[in-house]
Design a protein around this motif. Structure first.
Motif, PDB file in Angstrom:
ATOM      1  N   TYR A  46       0.844  -1.098   0.083  1.00 34.08           N
ATOM      2  CA  TYR A  46       0.141  -0.108   0.163  1.00 34.08           C
ATOM      3  C   TYR A  46       0.796   1.311   0.163  1.00 34.08           C
ATOM      4  O   TYR A  46       0.383   2.150  -0.407  1.00 34.08           O
ATOM      5  CB  TYR A  46      -0.998  -0.043   1.211  1.00 34.08           C
ATOM      6  CG  TYR A  46      -2.296  -0.876   1.027  1.00 34.08           C
ATOM      7  CD1 TYR A  46      -3.354  -0.237   0.300  1.00 34.08           C
ATOM      8  CD2 TYR A  46      -2.101  -2.250   1.237  1.00 34.08           C
ATOM      9  CE1 TYR A  46      -4.498  -1.120  -0.019  1.00 34.08           C
ATOM     10  CE2 TYR A  46      -3.328  -2.757   1.106  1.00 34.08           C
ATOM     11  CZ  TYR A  46      -4.477  -2.387   0.553  1.00 34.08           C
ATOM     12  OH  TYR A  46      -5.616  -3.172   0.266  1.00 34.08           O
ATOM     13  N   LEU A  49       2.312   1.251  -4.654  1.00 34.22           N
ATOM     14  CA  LEU A  49       1.327   0.959  -5.460  1.00 34.22           C
ATOM     15  C   LEU A  49       1.968   0.813  -6.960  1.00 34.22           C
ATOM     16  O   LEU A  49       2.519   1.505  -7.367  1.00 34.22           O
ATOM     17  CB  LEU A  49       0.283   1.873  -5.568  1.00 34.22           C
ATOM     18  CG  LEU A  49      -0.583   2.139  -4.051  1.00 34.22           C
ATOM     19  CD1 LEU A  49      -1.701   3.307  -4.597  1.00 34.22           C
ATOM     20  CD2 LEU A  49      -1.060   0.837  -3.490  1.00 34.22           C
ATOM     21  N   PHE A  51       0.834  -1.170 -10.269  1.00 31.10           N
ATOM     22  CA  PHE A  51      -0.420  -1.672 -11.094  1.00 31.10           C
ATOM     23  C   PHE A  51       0.152  -2.305 -12.354  1.00 31.10           C
ATOM     24  O   PHE A  51       0.944  -1.522 -13.374  1.00 31.10           O
ATOM     25  CB  PHE A  51      -1.372  -0.543 -11.326  1.00 31.10           C
ATOM     26  CG  PHE A  51      -2.026  -0.144 -10.218  1.00 31.10           C
ATOM     27  CD1 PHE A  51      -3.183  -0.676  -9.446  1.00 31.10           C
ATOM     28  CD2 PHE A  51      -1.383   1.243  -9.740  1.00 31.10           C
ATOM     29  CE1 PHE A  51      -3.325   0.052  -7.963  1.00 31.10           C
ATOM     30  CE2 PHE A  51      -2.089   1.846  -8.624  1.00 31.10           C
ATOM     31  CZ  PHE A  51      -3.005   1.103  -7.892  1.00 31.10           C
ATOM     32  N   GLN A  56      -6.450  -4.147 -12.699  1.00 33.94           N
ATOM     33  CA  GLN A  56      -5.733  -3.960 -11.179  1.00 33.94           C
ATOM     34  C   GLN A  56      -6.201  -2.450 -10.768  1.00 33.94           C
ATOM     35  O   GLN A  56      -6.630  -2.251  -9.728  1.00 33.94           O
ATOM     36  CB  GLN A  56      -4.495  -4.290 -11.166  1.00 33.94           C
ATOM     37  CG  GLN A  56      -3.970  -5.722 -11.240  1.00 33.94           C
ATOM     38  CD  GLN A  56      -2.355  -5.762 -11.218  1.00 33.94           C
ATOM     39  OE1 GLN A  56      -1.602  -4.816 -11.359  1.00 33.94           O
ATOM     40  NE2 GLN A  56      -2.071  -6.803 -10.606  1.00 33.94           N
ATOM     41  N   PHE A  60      -8.760  -1.229  -7.878  1.00 35.55           N
ATOM     42  CA  PHE A  60      -8.172  -0.516  -6.725  1.00 35.55           C
ATOM     43  C   PHE A  60      -8.926   0.758  -6.512  1.00 35.55           C
ATOM     44  O   PHE A  60      -9.437   1.457  -5.478  1.00 35.55           O
ATOM     45  CB  PHE A  60      -6.766  -0.124  -6.818  1.00 35.55           C
ATOM     46  CG  PHE A  60      -6.211   0.750  -5.578  1.00 35.55           C
ATOM     47  CD1 PHE A  60      -5.640  -0.192  -4.478  1.00 35.55           C
ATOM     48  CD2 PHE A  60      -6.070   2.005  -5.766  1.00 35.55           C
ATOM     49  CE1 PHE A  60      -5.053   0.685  -3.436  1.00 35.55           C
ATOM     50  CE2 PHE A  60      -5.585   2.698  -4.575  1.00 35.55           C
ATOM     51  CZ  PHE A  60      -5.065   1.850  -3.647  1.00 35.55           C
ATOM     52  N   MET A  63     -12.137   0.047  -4.635  1.00 35.37           N
ATOM     53  CA  MET A  63     -11.880  -0.186  -3.324  1.00 35.37           C
ATOM     54  C   MET A  63     -11.422   1.061  -2.701  1.00 35.37           C
ATOM     55  O   MET A  63     -12.218   1.321  -1.359  1.00 35.37           O
ATOM     56  CB  MET A  63     -10.926  -1.526  -3.239  1.00 35.37           C
ATOM     57  CG  MET A  63     -10.719  -1.712  -1.616  1.00 35.37           C
ATOM     58  SD  MET A  63      -9.229  -3.173  -1.641  1.00 35.37           S
ATOM     59  CE  MET A  63      -8.023  -2.322  -2.276  1.00 35.37           C
ATOM     60  N   GLU A  65      -8.973   1.602  -0.551  1.00 35.19           N
ATOM     61  CA  GLU A  65      -8.309   1.659   0.726  1.00 35.19           C
ATOM     62  C   GLU A  65      -7.022   1.985   0.679  1.00 35.19           C
ATOM     63  O   GLU A  65      -6.310   1.883  -0.157  1.00 35.19           O
ATOM     64  CB  GLU A  65      -8.516   0.238   1.239  1.00 35.19           C
ATOM     65  CG  GLU A  65      -9.862  -0.304   1.550  1.00 35.19           C
ATOM     66  CD  GLU A  65     -10.414   0.150   2.453  1.00 35.19           C
ATOM     67  OE1 GLU A  65     -10.002   0.969   3.339  1.00 35.19           O
ATOM     68  OE2 GLU A  65     -11.753   0.121   2.504  1.00 35.19           O
ATOM     69  N   ASN A  66      -6.492   2.433   2.045  1.00 35.70           N
ATOM     70  CA  ASN A  66      -4.899   2.734   2.114  1.00 35.70           C
ATOM     71  C   ASN A  66      -4.116   2.032   3.033  1.00 35.70           C
ATOM     72  O   ASN A  66      -3.021   2.371   3.528  1.00 35.70           O
ATOM     73  CB  ASN A  66      -4.647   4.102   2.286  1.00 35.70           C
ATOM     74  CG  ASN A  66      -5.306   4.653   3.319  1.00 35.70           C
ATOM     75  OD1 ASN A  66      -5.622   3.984   4.325  1.00 35.70           O
ATOM     76  ND2 ASN A  66      -5.120   6.048   3.437  1.00 35.70           N
ATOM     77  N   ALA A  94      -8.278   6.455  -8.657  1.00 39.47           N
ATOM     78  CA  ALA A  94      -7.636   5.705  -7.337  1.00 39.47           C
ATOM     79  C   ALA A  94      -6.918   6.683  -6.687  1.00 39.47           C
ATOM     80  O   ALA A  94      -6.817   6.934  -5.479  1.00 39.47           O
ATOM     81  CB  ALA A  94      -6.725   4.950  -8.118  1.00 39.47           C
ATOM     82  N   TYR A  98      -7.908   8.130  -2.579  1.00 40.09           N
ATOM     83  CA  TYR A  98      -6.813   8.023  -1.632  1.00 40.09           C
ATOM     84  C   TYR A  98      -6.675   9.304  -0.879  1.00 40.09           C
ATOM     85  O   TYR A  98      -6.596   9.653   0.216  1.00 40.09           O
ATOM     86  CB  TYR A  98      -5.364   7.687  -2.302  1.00 40.09           C
ATOM     87  CG  TYR A  98      -4.221   7.768  -1.139  1.00 40.09           C
ATOM     88  CD1 TYR A  98      -3.853   6.393  -0.397  1.00 40.09           C
ATOM     89  CD2 TYR A  98      -3.445   8.893  -0.903  1.00 40.09           C
ATOM     90  CE1 TYR A  98      -3.098   6.453   0.571  1.00 40.09           C
ATOM     91  CE2 TYR A  98      -2.552   8.806   0.149  1.00 40.09           C
ATOM     92  CZ  TYR A  98      -2.266   7.591   0.752  1.00 40.09           C
ATOM     93  OH  TYR A  98      -1.265   7.577   1.834  1.00 40.09           O
TER      94      TYR A  98
END
Length: 306
Positions: A46, A49, A51, A56, A60, A63, A65-66, A94, A98
């Protein structure tokens, strides 16, 4: 006394995990060793990152998340894969997710400070998502930026189109942290009206610039970086396999840059002209790296083109 995996210093553990995740045939196996490896591996993933496919990146972005860690680097590597036009949309989503998450934690900033932002993919002249491309990269604020082509070094291909170059210049002007720029496999505009426009905007903190495998690069635009922009922090400029026209024409040599400086400055300001020439000879190199088998501008001997 017997040493165990639990006795490994955290810094060494991260190096082992980073190597396994980057080069292992089944990268996720390293996360199954024990809880210590799992927790450190998730932290590294994390924080850095990486990709390797549009899918992918899309997943991400959904989602968002971090894992509670501070993002350090972002790499989008589509070597051997087709670059879809929606890649910029996924990258923007993405990074925005974040950024928005850090804002909720009270750590919000308009841009995400990164150590490295690396792209290894193609752009396309018919891509209509130019504004999304700018929006995506403008969310970040990297110290180091690299955009290289996904093909092997000995394949002279174009990954960064002229429209992308123009957008990049605008983006560079918004990055307050940028110190190191590398762009390869790029074609510039053939518009003669831009032949003496500075290659880059004024970037006070920029220290190094590398341009490689470039076509239709104007010597005047490089000279204008020294004549018009000052950029006192600039320490090194490397032009490697850069051509003033197509790859069948001549490579740019340092003498071409010096002649362009003379056209721009001499004889209006002789003293400043001499100072600019001295600085160019100190920090700028024109180099040859990849030699074709036949034809083109073949260079024998030194790799430096003066």
């Amino acid at each position: 006394m017997h040493a165990t995996l639990d006795d490994l210093p955290h810094e060494i553990l991260l190096l082992i995990i980073a190597y396994a995740l980057s080069f292992g045939s089944v990268p996720s196996n390293i996360l199954c060793v024990n809880h210590q490896f799992h927790n450190a591996g998730v932290e590294w993933l994390y924080r850095n990152l990486y990709f390797r496919s549009p899918e992918q990146l899309r997943l991400f972005a959904q989602m968002g998340e971090n894992a509670g860690v501070v993002l350090r680097s972002v790499t989008v590597d589509l070597t051997g894969k087709f670059t879809r036009s929606d890649i910029w949309q996924h990258l923007r989503e993405a990074l925005c997710r974040y950024r928005d998450r850090t804002e909720k934690l009270g750590q919000g900033q308009k841009q995400i400070p990164l150590e490295v932002l690396c792209l290894r993919l193609h752009s396309y002249s018919r891509d209509t998502s130019h504004h999304v491309f700018e929006e995506a990269l403008s969310v970040a604020n990297p110290r180091v930026f690299r955009w290289t082509g996904p093909d092997p070094d000995h394949h002279f291909s174009t990954a960064v189109r002229a429209f992308s170059k123009s957008a990049l210049c605008r983006i560079f002007g918004t990055w307050s942290n940028i110190q190191d720029i590398t762009v390869t496999n790029i074609t510039f505009s053939v518009d003669s009206d831009n032949s003496v426009m500075p290659l880059l905007p004024e970037i006070p903190g920029l220290r190094t610039l590398y341009v490689g495998q470039a076509t239709f690069l104007s010597a005047g635009s490089v000279a204008a970086v020294f004549c018009v922009n000052r950029m006192a922090s600039l320490e090194r400029v490397r032009l490697v396999d850069t051509y003033c026209e197509s790859i069948w024409g001549s490579r740019i040599r340092r003498s071409d840059i010096e002649k362009a400086v003379q056209i721009i400055m001499f004889p209006q300001d002789v003293v400043q002209y001499e100072g600019v020439l001295s600085r160019i000879r100190k920090i700028l190199t024109c180099e040859k790296k990849t030699e074709r088998i036949i034809g083109g501008d073949r260079v024998e001997g030194s790799v430096f083109l003066v």
